[in-house]
Design an enzyme around this catalytic site. Structure first.
Site, mmCIF file in Angstrom:
data_model
loop_
_atom_site.group_PDB
_atom_site.id
_atom_site.type_symbol
_atom_site.label_atom_id
_atom_site.label_comp_id
_atom_site.label_asym_id
_atom_site.label_seq_id
_atom_site.Cartn_x
_atom_site.Cartn_y
_atom_site.Cartn_z
ATOM 1 N N CYS A 13 0.922 -1.109 -0.023
ATOM 2 C CA CYS A 13 0.197 -0.112 0.082
ATOM 3 C C CYS A 13 0.707 1.556 -0.128
ATOM 4 O O CYS A 13 2.248 1.186 0.010
ATOM 5 C CB CYS A 13 -0.880 -0.227 1.214
ATOM 6 S SG CYS A 13 -0.139 0.289 2.964
ATOM 7 N N CYS A 16 3.602 1.799 2.571
ATOM 8 C CA CYS A 16 4.762 1.256 2.444
ATOM 9 C C CYS A 16 5.624 1.893 1.479
ATOM 10 O O CYS A 16 6.876 1.995 1.972
ATOM 11 C CB CYS A 16 4.413 -0.472 1.828
ATOM 12 S SG CYS A 16 3.477 -1.713 2.592
ATOM 13 N N ASP A 426 10.068 26.517 -33.066
ATOM 14 C CA ASP A 426 11.439 26.652 -34.017
ATOM 15 C C ASP A 426 10.743 26.556 -35.384
ATOM 16 O O ASP A 426 9.909 25.740 -35.383
ATOM 17 C CB ASP A 426 12.272 25.755 -33.555
ATOM 18 C CG ASP A 426 13.471 26.150 -34.359
ATOM 19 O OD1 ASP A 426 13.993 27.000 -34.793
ATOM 20 O OD2 ASP A 426 14.090 24.819 -34.904
ATOM 21 N N ASP A 624 14.373 21.784 -31.871
ATOM 22 C CA ASP A 624 15.004 20.510 -32.450
ATOM 23 C C ASP A 624 15.802 19.819 -31.668
ATOM 24 O O ASP A 624 16.548 18.861 -31.736
ATOM 25 C CB ASP A 624 15.934 20.870 -33.828
ATOM 26 C CG ASP A 624 16.817 21.891 -33.675
ATOM 27 O OD1 ASP A 624 17.326 22.238 -32.377
ATOM 28 O OD2 ASP A 624 17.535 22.201 -34.383
ATOM 29 N N ASP A 628 18.357 24.515 -30.106
ATOM 30 C CA ASP A 628 17.039 25.301 -29.164
ATOM 31 C C ASP A 628 17.591 24.750 -27.530
ATOM 32 O O ASP A 628 16.592 25.434 -26.800
ATOM 33 C CB ASP A 628 16.116 24.744 -29.557
ATOM 34 C CG ASP A 628 15.767 25.187 -31.183
ATOM 35 O OD1 ASP A 628 16.157 26.555 -31.409
ATOM 36 O OD2 ASP A 628 15.304 24.584 -32.062
#
Length: 740
Positions: A13, A16, A426, A624, A628
């Site tokens: 759960c 845990c 771009d 790209d 960039d």
């Protein structure tokens, strides 16, 4: 700093996973640890000078769990026949137990030997034996509950174990009294409660396991793309091997109809390959000697021999799976709410149960009533629903994204993508295919065009800029031989410089003319090329313009509809490019973008993004991923349009492997649906606990609303199942290419 993902056993759960995460983050040498309950793993960033994998696994053991070693693959557990038979047997025993213990209460026919009114000792003995069988069946729950309590990380198993053991111990006391003649204690037995609680928890775990596996199916499909076996060439002979046996440099064979086994380079043959699972390109791609192949691609019609280059973890598919798993292991900000609550939830419930027990005794209720209420409070509380609310939805959504060519590196992106109101795009490689070609050459020199282009192409061959590919293609098509270049230098955002036969040659855009104070007498020619949609390259030899070359690109198919959909949705789209204003404006008009920022150097793009953010805009930058990268890092969300083979090198938040910005629309839609789903899950989880715990405490007893431990266990299971089923609804998201 190193990173490792460990497979973890023993988590049942959210308490845990939260407990393990907190424990790991306290240890010296661990920089950050994130534990994923759904995937059953832990991502650990650690200082390799202080720790190694053995020490980290020791920490896991100290926290009460078990490390299964490095997380290598997603396991979809199939319920084996033995487990199913065991479950069916105990389902039958549960019915028998309920019939014996409660049949007489609703006047069901029951044999005298098992009737508590006629034979209480036999009745009690049968219930005791059946309950012991259920305790053995659920021993893993009791063991985990005890273990986690000892390690100070109490979880749902702890709550259940306390309730079951208290029921059983008190029932043993009642059994002792019955065997000593006090038959009225048959009404104080809680054997059936202890047994049925275990049964329903096991039922919930069984359903939960199946449901969790369904959340991982989409990711598992990625792993199954590659074949299990391949054919290699050894001393001219073919040999069938498993993927693990393939080493770098080996020659692998792919015949028509077979899949490419590992990433590599073709050394013999040509064929058409289906790479749609990575690139999104529906048409088969022609591949020949010298070109790269990606593992999982389907070879249509040719015989190929290729040299293995990327194997195992290095392969493109492995990189994709790794990114998806790591993303599912990160936590979205909204998950922190559930984590904080879950961390205190179990101790709080134990405290509430104890207080309730003593309050009932203080108010004069019978001990058995107080004990029953204590057990009910423990059993009805459901930390699982809180803990599963976010990770289940995230894992499902990550799989959907991956299958749609969207690799999200952090789960917080799935939360934040819906906030985007400005997308900066771009031009080259994003709005266009990035496959530039030389479209027009204006020769202003007395040099023959072929000789002039030999100088230009030789210099461009030294460059890594995308525009250089246009000149390499031109050189190949026109059979131009390359000449030696000296003193080569690339000036980012301007152009390139070099010497050929002691002639200083400058190639670049208009800015390079200003940088070197070169007079431009050819504005008319430049404008003519720009108006045709060309990017302009000036050729300067010994400080004089000798040529103006136009290169153009093809606009991506369907880009207009994608931009139209974004604009219709209220998202502002901006083109950001280093190209000149006329060319940029021309392309922007074609695709439907109204705002253009041109003549911008890569370093200057960062300032543009920062200024937009200052205007309180939530900015997504799409580029790209190379030039960039600074702007992608500064944007609220950086999106890279990349081919599959470049995935490992990318540093953006999101990678579009299909090189198609319509995927942005899909990401935003998935984000909206995911967050809505998580909020629904959290609401039901909180609502359930806020409603059921007070009912279990007996606060509404005065109006006749009460529950017993067995009903509490059913309610707790249903709470988890509700959250699971709601998360699985995300798999039904329909993603149209150009609509929200």
């Amino acid at each position: 700093m190193k990173k490792i993902i460990l497979a973890i056993d023993g988590m049942t759960c959210s308490a845990c996973s939260n407990g393990l995460e907190k424990y790991l983050n306290k240890q010296n040498g661990i920089i950050e640890a994130q534990v994923n309950l759904v995937m059953a793993n832990a991502t650990v960033n650690y200082d390799e000078n202080i720790l190694d994998i053995n020490k980290i696994e020791k920490f896991v053991k100290e926290a009460g769990f078990k490390s299964l070693g490095e997380f290598k693959q997603i396991k979809i557990e199939t319920k084996n026949k033995k487990e199913k038979i065991k479950f069916i047997v105990f389902s039958f025993l549960a019915i028998v137990l309920m019939y014996i213990s409660m049949g007489h209460m609703i006047n069901l026919p029951i044999i005298d030997i098992l009737n508590p009114h006629f034979n209480p000792i036999a009745y009690t003995a049968v219930l005791l034996c059946l309950t012991i069988a259920f305790l053995i069946y659920g021993f893993d729950i009791i063991k985990n509950g005890y273990k986690n309590l000892i390690h100070k990380t109490p979880n749902m198993d702890t709550l259940v174990s306390l309730g079951v053991l208290c029921s059983f111990v008190y029932s043993l006391y009642a059994t002792y009294m019955i065997f000593n003649g006090k038959h009225e204690y048959t009404m104080n037995l809680y054997f059936e409660s202890a047994a049925i609680i275990i049964y329903f928890i096991k039922l919930g775990r069984y359903i939960d396991g199946i449901s969790k596996d369904k959340t991982k199916e989409a990711i598992k499909k990625l792993v199954e793309i590659t074949p299990n076996k391949a054919v290699i060439k050894v001393d001219g002979q073919e040999k069938v091997v498993t993927l693990d046996e393939i080493k770098k440099g080996m020659i692998v064979i792919a015949k028509p109809g077979e899949k490419i086994a590992v990433d590599g380079e073709i050394i013999n043959g040509k064929s058409h390959l289906d790479e749609s699972f990575i690139t999104g390109e529906s048409k088969p791609v022609k591949k020949q000697e010298g070109e790269k192949v990606i593992a999982g691609s389907l070879n249509y019609d040719g015989y190929l021999e290729y040299k293995a280059e990327k194997i195992g973890k290095e392969s493109t598919i492995s990189e994709i799976v790794r990114l998806v798993i790591e993303a599912s292991n990160t936590k979205a900000p909204i998950a922190k709410i559930a984590d904080k609550v879950s961390g205190y939830f179990v101790p709080f419930v134990i405290a509430i149960a104890i207080i309730t027990f003593f309050v009932y005794l203080f108010l004069g209720y019978d001990f058995s009533v107080a004990l029953g209420t204590f057990i009910t409070v423990l059993v009805v509380a459901c930390p699982c629903s809180l803990g599963l609310a976010t990770p289940l939805a995230i894992v499902v959504s990550e799989g959907i994204c991956a299958n749609n060519g969207i690799l999200v590196k952090k789960s917080e992106i799935l939360e934040n993508a819906q906030k985007v109101n400005t997308i900066v795009l771009d031009k080259t490689g994003t709005l266009t295919y990035g496959k530039l070609k030389v479209s027009k050459i204006i020769n202003l020199s007395g040099i023959e065009e072929k000789e002039l282009m030999q100088l230009v192409c030789s210099l461009e061959s030294k460059s890594t800029h995308p525009i250089s590919k246009a000149f390499l293609s031109y050189m190949k098509d026109n059979k131009i031989e390359k000449v030696d270049v000296d003193e080569f230098n690339e000036i980012t955002g301007y152009g390139i410089i070099g010497k050929i036969d002691n002639k200083k040659i400058i190639l670049g855009n208009k800015k390079i003319l200003d940088k070197y104070n070169i007079e431009n007498k050819f504005l008319k020619e430049e404008n003519e090329l720009a108006e045709e949609g060309n990017s302009i390259i000036y050729v300067v030899i010994d400080n004089e313009i000798k040529s103006i070359i136009g290169t153009n690109d093809i606009i991506r198919e369907g880009i207009e509809k994608s931009i139209e959909s974004l604009n219709r949705y209220g998202i502002e789209t901006i083109m950001l490019t280093g190209d000149n204003q006329i060319t940029a404006q021309k392309i922007a008009e074609k695709v439907g973008i109204t705002k253009v920022i041109s003549n911008v150097l890569p370093a200057e793009k960062v300032n543009v993004i920062k200024n937009l953010k200052k205007e309180n805009k939530y900015v997504m930058m799409c580029g790209d991923g190379i030039n960039d990268s600074p702007a992608l890092a500064v944007a609220d969300i950086g999106v890279s349009v990349k081919s599959g083979t470049d995935i490992a090198m990318d540093s953006s938040d999101v990678i579009l492997t299909q090189n198609d910005i319509s995927s942005i629309m899909k990401l935003i839609r998935i984000s909206k649906k995911t967050i809505r789903n998580i909020k629904q899950n959290l609401f039901w989880a909180f609502f359930y606990n806020l409603l059921m715990i007070p009912i279990a405490m007996g606060i509404f007893r005065f109006i006749g609303i009460t529950i017993n431990p067995m009903i509490a266990s059913v309610a707790m299971v249903l709470s988890s199942i509700t959250v699971i089923l709601n998360a699985l609804r995300l798999k039904r998201i329909k993603l149209n290419k150009n609509s929200m």
